[in-house]
Structures are given as structure tokens and as C-alpha cells.
Design a protein around this motif. Structure first.
Motif, PDB file in Angstrom:
ATOM      1  N   ARG A 246       1.606   0.612  -6.782  1.00  0.00           N
ATOM      2  CA  ARG A 246       1.582   2.031  -6.412  1.00  0.00           C
ATOM      3  C   ARG A 246       2.432   2.787  -7.434  1.00  0.00           C
ATOM      4  N   VAL A 247       1.931   3.932  -7.866  1.00  0.00           N
ATOM      5  CA  VAL A 247       2.606   4.730  -8.887  1.00  0.00           C
ATOM      6  C   VAL A 247       3.097   6.038  -8.284  1.00  0.00           C
ATOM      7  N   ASN A 248       4.334   6.405  -8.545  1.00  0.00           N
ATOM      8  CA  ASN A 248       4.909   7.692  -8.148  1.00  0.00           C
ATOM      9  C   ASN A 248       5.656   8.269  -9.340  1.00  0.00           C
ATOM     10  N   ALA A 249       5.340   9.532  -9.685  1.00  0.00           N
ATOM     11  CA  ALA A 249       5.953  10.130 -10.867  1.00  0.00           C
ATOM     12  C   ALA A 249       6.110  11.638 -10.695  1.00  0.00           C
ATOM     13  N   LYS A 250       6.979  12.210 -11.501  1.00  0.00           N
ATOM     14  CA  LYS A 250       7.186  13.655 -11.575  1.00  0.00           C
ATOM     15  C   LYS A 250       6.738  14.132 -12.952  1.00  0.00           C
ATOM     16  N   LEU A 251       6.130  15.336 -12.986  1.00  0.00           N
ATOM     17  CA  LEU A 251       5.697  15.905 -14.258  1.00  0.00           C
ATOM     18  C   LEU A 251       6.849  16.641 -14.920  1.00  0.00           C
ATOM     19  N   SER A 252       6.944  16.507 -16.228  1.00  0.00           N
ATOM     20  CA  SER A 252       7.923  17.230 -17.039  1.00  0.00           C
ATOM     21  C   SER A 252       7.190  17.707 -18.274  1.00  0.00           C
ATOM     22  N   GLY A 253       6.828  18.990 -18.291  1.00  0.00           N
ATOM     23  CA  GLY A 253       5.997  19.487 -19.386  1.00  0.00           C
ATOM     24  C   GLY A 253       4.628  18.847 -19.310  1.00  0.00           C
ATOM     25  N   ASN A 254       4.161  18.314 -20.426  1.00  0.00           N
ATOM     26  CA  ASN A 254       2.890  17.584 -20.398  1.00  0.00           C
ATOM     27  C   ASN A 254       3.129  16.079 -20.394  1.00  0.00           C
ATOM     28  N   ARG A 255       4.281  15.676 -19.866  1.00  0.00           N
ATOM     29  CA  ARG A 255       4.618  14.271 -19.691  1.00  0.00           C
ATOM     30  C   ARG A 255       4.838  13.989 -18.216  1.00  0.00           C
ATOM     31  N   PHE A 256       4.909  12.722 -17.880  1.00  0.00           N
ATOM     32  CA  PHE A 256       5.305  12.347 -16.531  1.00  0.00           C
ATOM     33  C   PHE A 256       6.182  11.110 -16.612  1.00  0.00           C
ATOM     34  N   ARG A 257       7.086  11.007 -15.675  1.00  0.00           N
ATOM     35  CA  ARG A 257       7.992   9.863 -15.609  1.00  0.00           C
ATOM     36  C   ARG A 257       8.172   9.468 -14.159  1.00  0.00           C
ATOM     37  N   GLY A 258       8.280   8.179 -13.919  1.00  0.00           N
ATOM     38  CA  GLY A 258       8.437   7.737 -12.553  1.00  0.00           C
ATOM     39  C   GLY A 258       8.646   6.257 -12.436  1.00  0.00           C
ATOM     40  N   SER A 259       8.078   5.663 -11.369  1.00  0.00           N
ATOM     41  CA  SER A 259       8.296   4.253 -11.098  1.00  0.00           C
ATOM     42  C   SER A 259       7.012   3.614 -10.595  1.00  0.00           C
ATOM     43  N   VAL A 260       7.014   2.282 -10.599  1.00  0.00           N
ATOM     44  CA  VAL A 260       5.880   1.495 -10.131  1.00  0.00           C
ATOM     45  C   VAL A 260       6.387   0.539  -9.057  1.00  0.00           C
TER      46      VAL A 260
ATOM     47  N   PRO B 274      -5.577   4.504 -19.526  1.00  0.00           N
ATOM     48  CA  PRO B 274      -6.174   5.745 -19.996  1.00  0.00           C
ATOM     49  C   PRO B 274      -7.300   6.211 -19.077  1.00  0.00           C
ATOM     50  N   PRO B 275      -6.986   6.825 -17.956  1.00  0.00           N
ATOM     51  CA  PRO B 275      -8.064   7.210 -17.044  1.00  0.00           C
ATOM     52  C   PRO B 275      -8.907   8.365 -17.557  1.00  0.00           C
ATOM     53  N   ASN B 276     -10.059   8.496 -16.999  1.00  0.00           N
ATOM     54  CA  ASN B 276     -10.962   9.589 -17.315  1.00  0.00           C
ATOM     55  C   ASN B 276     -10.807  10.652 -16.240  1.00  0.00           C
ATOM     56  N   ALA B 277     -10.386  11.847 -16.634  1.00  0.00           N
ATOM     57  CA  ALA B 277     -10.130  12.900 -15.659  1.00  0.00           C
ATOM     58  C   ALA B 277     -11.415  13.582 -15.212  1.00  0.00           C
ATOM     59  N   MET B 278     -11.412  14.035 -13.962  1.00  0.00           N
ATOM     60  CA  MET B 278     -12.532  14.828 -13.491  1.00  0.00           C
ATOM     61  C   MET B 278     -12.481  16.195 -14.167  1.00  0.00           C
ATOM     62  N   ARG B 279     -13.628  16.827 -14.299  1.00  0.00           N
ATOM     63  CA  ARG B 279     -13.684  18.121 -14.979  1.00  0.00           C
ATOM     64  C   ARG B 279     -13.017  19.184 -14.101  1.00  0.00           C
ATOM     65  N   CYS B 280     -12.223  20.045 -14.737  1.00  0.00           N
ATOM     66  CA  CYS B 280     -11.490  21.072 -14.008  1.00  0.00           C
ATOM     67  C   CYS B 280     -12.088  22.443 -14.316  1.00  0.00           C
ATOM     68  N   ALA B 281     -12.139  23.323 -13.317  1.00  0.00           N
ATOM     69  CA  ALA B 281     -12.709  24.651 -13.517  1.00  0.00           C
ATOM     70  C   ALA B 281     -11.637  25.666 -13.873  1.00  0.00           C
ATOM     71  N   ALA B 282     -10.406  25.442 -13.455  1.00  0.00           N
ATOM     72  CA  ALA B 282      -9.344  26.414 -13.700  1.00  0.00           C
ATOM     73  C   ALA B 282      -8.246  25.782 -14.541  1.00  0.00           C
ATOM     74  N   THR B 283      -8.018  26.347 -15.714  1.00  0.00           N
ATOM     75  CA  THR B 283      -6.975  25.836 -16.589  1.00  0.00           C
ATOM     76  C   THR B 283      -6.196  27.005 -17.177  1.00  0.00           C
ATOM     77  N   GLU B 284      -5.046  26.725 -17.715  1.00  0.00           N
ATOM     78  CA  GLU B 284      -4.257  27.780 -18.359  1.00  0.00           C
ATOM     79  C   GLU B 284      -3.372  27.188 -19.425  1.00  0.00           C
ATOM     80  N   SER B 285      -3.074  28.003 -20.433  1.00  0.00           N
ATOM     81  CA  SER B 285      -2.186  27.566 -21.505  1.00  0.00           C
ATOM     82  C   SER B 285      -0.794  27.366 -20.938  1.00  0.00           C
ATOM     83  N   ALA B 286      -0.206  26.243 -21.247  1.00  0.00           N
ATOM     84  CA  ALA B 286       1.101  25.908 -20.699  1.00  0.00           C
ATOM     85  C   ALA B 286       2.172  25.721 -21.765  1.00  0.00           C
TER      86      ALA B 286
END
Length: 596
Positions: free
Chosen positions: A284-298, A343-355
Motif C-alpha cells: 500500500r502506498v501513501n504519499a504527500k505531493l510537493s510541487g510536481n513531486r511526491f514523497r511518502g512510504s510503502v 510508470p503508470p498510465n494516467a487517465m485523461r483529464c479535462a481540467a488542468t492548469e499551469s502550476a
């Protein structure tokens, strides 16, 4: 896996005419009226930076947690006690066995190092992405994860050293290679809501004497003399419809608003006749996002599993794939790193924004390029490596400071950074040998937050820029907050979605800016023009000739930064056209309050 992871004259006329019409005025000389003297001009407004809570800068990360474009973990091999050699109890994945990959995305990682290894069999290397083994996510363009293995690796014998008492011979056997993940173009835009990702994952374990092979096939010694990998484990490779889930699969739920990520890492067993496919949850994976990265534990699902029973408190990864300008949807891909690479394949998203923003302007020719970003404005990413921009002294926040990073045999990287009062953007310049550039990094205010803004706002800051005339005369200004220093002034009207401003060079009066600015607010960013005055801008105030006059019509692009209130702005000014005067520069500013 245990231990492995690691932004008015007409009014006067009206009054006089009104007096005659009402018979309340006369032109007799006896009726003399005096006009009061004009009121003295108001002193200029005294502006102050709006008080915001200083951001807590991220502490220095351990090596395994530092962001990167890719890492590889070597398959550990232990001395197996053959022919009187030392029988090592176990071989773990050590920190020195996890290597950062360079920026050559798409090449066979660490091939040269493998070819130089004394155990290399010189036979063909098995590569997960060369149609060998379990099916891969072939539609992934920005990330790869898998393994590179020489299954026919020979013995590596290290004789006892007579100069070391009690030293014994060591014999290492088994597969030679590594598992890896590699990404390119870290995401600058992210989905605005929750997204599900599905893909595959790969792993390597440690080696432990006497460990049974379990679900692993291949040659003897797997898991015992050398680490087991995802290459070695039996799994469903049948991609026919209805034949069940394939390979080692991964599932993730990422809530970009809440900045959280959860997921599962699974093993999909071979399908036996018409029996229901068995699927084992490994982690099981649990992580927090930091910018366009994520860090957490397994967390291990079965703590009694001899290979996958230990938890891992080190998980790090990122989101890759650039979103085309003005696009409303795109694919996002993610990878993680611990003992597993996925390297998962993400589902297509309809709403995005520059971050995020990362821009570079070459100091030699003023060419502008887009840079990489790991989602942290105070990190400079060059050739896939991250360099800290914050002052070296803990807790120090000088307005402008310099840092030098030792590059070993490649020399040093010298960086000049602004500004101490800005938390969500950083800009300045860097030099490495004969190379140099202006840089700008920023972490944008969410679009929804900027959309709620109303009224007007005034921002003040500073800028750094270089002007090159068409005959190659030069002029530059540096960032600073000293009296008479370079100034960047902006006025935003959020109702009309427009802005005006000035960029003023060092030693110049506000009435004589180098550039006048105007443009429009677009989402959580803004763009427009930066033009010199009608008579141009004099590169040399001491010159009375026209040769030093430049005429520039440049682009200005910027955004709002600071979460959640857009208290900071910044961006670039740029124009590069052959045969014309040119400019390249970066700026940053903070919202102001007027002193009473």
C-alpha cells in the motif's frame, strides 16, 4: 526490501460663466477677487511589502529523497562461499548502489558501467523495453521503468589480500544488472482535481543466505546469492481479452487539490485454465505531493512474506509530461522510487492548469528556453540535477545573495539569487565556465484563487536584464533593493483583467523607465508588451548621438505566485529578432500596502 529504500481648465470656465449668468459677478475694477494659490503636490505614496507568513523552506533531503529525472538500483550479489570463500549472510541494497541517471532519456541506462564490470558475460543484455518478458505500457512517452539484466553473468572472484589479516577470498555469483526508472520533462501543469493512474511496477530485493526461491523461477541462487527482480517472478503475460490482469500492476489515486496520493502494488498470477485469477497485493502506498513531486512510504500487505514483508519509509517520485500551450487536457505520467519503480498510465483529464514555471535566457545570445523544474522555486535544475538556491546559511534571508556549487572535475556553478522577500519564486543568473543564463522559477497561485481576486493591486519589485543593440552594444541592470536601484512597478485591475507597469533601470527616475508595460491577465498568469519610449532608450546617458538609442518591442510573460493569495508576481521580458535591438530579462515583485 528491508533497509533498501530509500506570483481643469474647463472647470474654471464653467464657474466664471455661472457667476455672470446669476448676476453674482461683475467686471468692475472695484470688485477685485484673488485666486488662492494652488495646493502643494502630494508626496509620493509610501509603499510597504504586504505582510505575509514567511514560507517554511524545505529542509535538506537525504540523498535518496532528492528529486531527480531517474535512478537505478543495482541487483545486490553476495559472496556465496564457493571453494572456501567467505559465505556472506546477506547483501542489501546500499545507498551507494542507487545511482542517479543522466539526462539521456531513452537510452539503455548504465550500459557502459555494466559492460566494464568483470562479471559481464558479453552476451545480449535483457531489457524490459525490448519486447522481452511481461507486457509494458507502450504508450508511455515521458517515463520508463524496468530492468537491464545480464542473466549469464560470470563469477567475480576477489582473492584474499595477504596484507589484511584474516582476509578471505570472495566469490560473487548471479545476475548482473539493475532496475530503474527514468523520466523527462517534469510536468509544469497539473490536473485540478482527483485523477486515477494505472500501470506497472518493477522491483529488486536484497539477497539473503538460505532464502527459498518461492514464486521466482530461473537459475538457482535467486534471492539467496543475488537479489530477485520482477524479471524473475512468474506472472500473467497473456494479453488476450478476458485473460485477466497482466504483469506486476499498479493503481493510484492522486488528489491534486488535497495534495495526497494513495495506491497499491500488485502481482497478477498466471491464469490457470478457467479458474479465477489470483491477484496478490504486495504494498500500500501513501504519499504527500510537493510541487510536481511526491514523497511518502510503502506498507507491506503481508509482513510474513520473506521477500516483500518489510515496510519502506522512503518513497519518492514525480509527475512527467509537458502540457502543450493552451491545451485543456493531456496525459500525466508518474514514477516512484523505493525498491519499486512504477510508470503508470494516467487517465485523461479535462481540467488542468499551469502550476510551475522554469525559464532560462542565455546571457551570450539572449536565446530563451524552457527549463526543467522539480516543483520547488528555490531549486535550480540543470542537466537533470538539482541545486539549492536558498542561502547556504540556515535561516538567512538576504535580499540578494550568491551561492557556489562544487561540480568536481567540471568546475563550479556560481548562482546569484533574488529576492529575500519572495517565497514562491526565485530569479537571477548563473554561470558555469563560459556558459551563463538568467533564470526564473515559480510556483503558481491556483487558478481558482486568482479568479476570486477583485479590485486593483500594486506590486513593486526589481529586475535583471541585458539589452543588445543591433550593432552589439550592451547594457544591463541587476536586481537589488538599494536606493536608485532597478525597479519593477505593476498595477493590476482584476475586474478588467488588465495591467500596466514600468521597468526602471539603475540610477534612472521613475518618469524615465527603460520599458513601459501593458497587457492582460490570463487565468493565473499574464502577458503583454514591454516597449521602450517613443524616442527609444539610451544605452549610454553620456552619449548625445543616436547610435546608443535602442527601440524595442518585447514580450512580457508572467504569473501570480504565493499560495493562496497571489501576493507575488514575476516572469520574463524577452525579444530576440535578427537585425533588431534585443532584450532578455527576469523580474519579481510583491503586492504593496500604502502607509497611513
Amino acid at each position: 526490501m528491508k533497509g533498501n529504500f530509500r506570483f481643469a481648465a474647463w472647470c474654471c470656465c464653467v464657474v466664471l460663466l455661472g457667476a455672470c449668468a446669476n448676476n453674482k459677478g461683475s467686471f468692475d475694477l472695484d470688485d477685485v477677487r484673488t485666486t488662492p494659490p494652488p495646493a502643494p503636490p502630494k508626496p509620493p505614496a509610501a509603499y510597504n511589502d504586504e505582510q505575509t507568513t514567511p514560507r517554511e523552506r524545505e529542509a535538506q533531503l537525504a540523498a535518496l529523497m532528492q528529486p531527480g529525472l531517474g535512478f537505478a538500483a543495482k541487483i545486490p550479489r553476495k559472496s556465496s562461499g564457493i571453494a572456501g570463500s567467505y559465505n556472506q549472510e546477506q547483501a542489501d541494497i546500499r545507498p551507494q548502489d542507487i545511482l542517479a541517471l543522466d539526462n539521456a532519456f531513452g537510452t539503455l541506462p548504465l550500459k557502459d558501467a555494466l559492460d566494464a564490470h568483470p562479471s559481464r558475460s558479453k552476451e545480449v543484455l535483457l531489457h524490459s523495453h525490448d519486447n522481452f518478458g511481461a507486457p509494458r505500457q507502450r504508450n508511455l512517452r515521458y517515463v520508463r521503468s524496468g530492468w537491464v539484466v545480464d542473466t549469464a553473468a560470470t563469477f567475480q572472484i576477489i582473492e584474499a589480500d595477504p596484507n589484511i589479516p584474516n582476509d578471505v577470498k570472495k566469490v560473487y555469483t548471479g545476475q548482473l544488472g539493475h532496475v530503474y526508472y527514468h523520466g523527462t520533462q517534469p510536468s509544469k501543469s497539473l490536473p485540478a482535481a482527483a485523477v486515477r493512474y494505472n500501470g506497472t511496477w518493477d522491483f529488486v530485493t536484497n539477497a539473503k543466505r538460505g532464502r527459498k526461491r518461492g514464486t521466482f523461477g530461473g537459475t538457482s541462487g535467486i534471492g539467496s546469492n543475488y537479489g530477485a527482480t520482477s524479471l524473475d517472478e512468474y506472472e500473467n503475460v497473456n494479453t488476450d481479452p478476458g485473460k485477466g490482469a497482466v504483469a506486476h500492476s499498479s493503481e493510484f489515486e492522486v488528489d491534486f487539490a488535497a495534495k495526497t496520493m494513495t495506491g497499491k502494488l500488485l502481482r497478477n498470477h498466471p491464469v490457470i485454465r478457467d479458474k479465477k485469477q489470483e491477484i496478490t497485493e504486495r504494498y500500500r502506498v501513501n504519499a504527500k505531493l510537493s510541487g510536481n513531486r511526491f514523497r511518502g512510504s510503502v506498507t507491506a500487505s503481508d509482513t510474513d512474506d520473506p521477500y516483500f514483508g518489510s515496510h519502506a519509509n522512503t518513497l519518492e517520485g514525480g509527475f512527467f509530461a509537458r502540457m502543450p500551450k493552451n491545451s485543456q487536457a493531456n496525459f500525466w505520467q508518474t514514477t516512484t522510487r523505493c525498491s519499486a519503480c512504477l510508470p503508470p498510465n494516467a487517465m485523461r483529464c479535462a481540467a488542468t492548469e499551469s502550476a510551475f514555471d522554469a525559464e532560462r535566457i542565455d546571457l551570450n545570445n539572449l536565446a530563451k528556453t524552457s527549463g526543467d523544474t522539480f516543483g520547488n522555486a528555490h531549486t535550480l535544475v540543470l542537466d537533470g540535477k538539482a541545486f539549492a538556491l536558498a542561502p547556504a546559511q540556515d535561516g538567512s534571508r538576504p535580499f540578494v545573495h550568491s551561492r557556489t556549487h562544487d561540480l568536481g572535475t567540471s568546475g563550479s556553478l556560481n548562482v546569484h539569487v533574488c529576492c529575500g522577500n519572495l517565497d514562491y519564486l526565485a530569479f537571477g543568473s548563473y554561470g558555469k565556465g563560459t556558459e551563463g543564463a538568467y533564470f526564473f522559477n515559480g510556483e503558481r497561485t491556483p487558478l481558482a484563487e486568482v479568479a476570486q481576486k477583485s479590485g486593483t493591486a500594486h506590486y513593486r519589485g526589481t529586475w535583471s536584464a541585458k539589452i543588445l543593440s543591433k550593432d552589439q552594444r550592451g547594457w544591463s541592470t541587476d536586481a537589488g533593493n538599494g536606493a536608485g536601484g532597478s525597479r519593477a512597478l505593476f498595477d493590476f485591475d482584476f475586474k478588467e483583467k488588465r495591467f500596466t507597469g514600468k521597468l526602471i533601470g539603475e540610477g534612472s527616475a521613475d518618469a524615465f523607465p527603460a520599458f513601459k508595460l501593458e497587457g492582460k491577465i490570463n487565468g493565473n498568469g499574464f502577458s503583454g508588451t514591454a516597449e521602450t519610449a517613443e524616442k527609444g532608450f539610451n544605452l549610454d546617458p553620456k552619449s548625445t548621438g543616436s547610435a546608443a538609442i535602442v527601440h524595442i518591442d518585447a514580450d512580457i510573460n508572467g504569473a501570480f505566485y504565493e499560495y493562496p493569495d497571489a501576493a507575488e508576481i514575476g516572469g520574463t521580458i524577452h525579444s530576440k529578432q535578427n537585425g533588431k535591438d534585443q532584450v532578455g530579462g527576469v523580474f519579481g515583485a510583491k503586492r504593496q500596502t500604502v502607509a497611513p
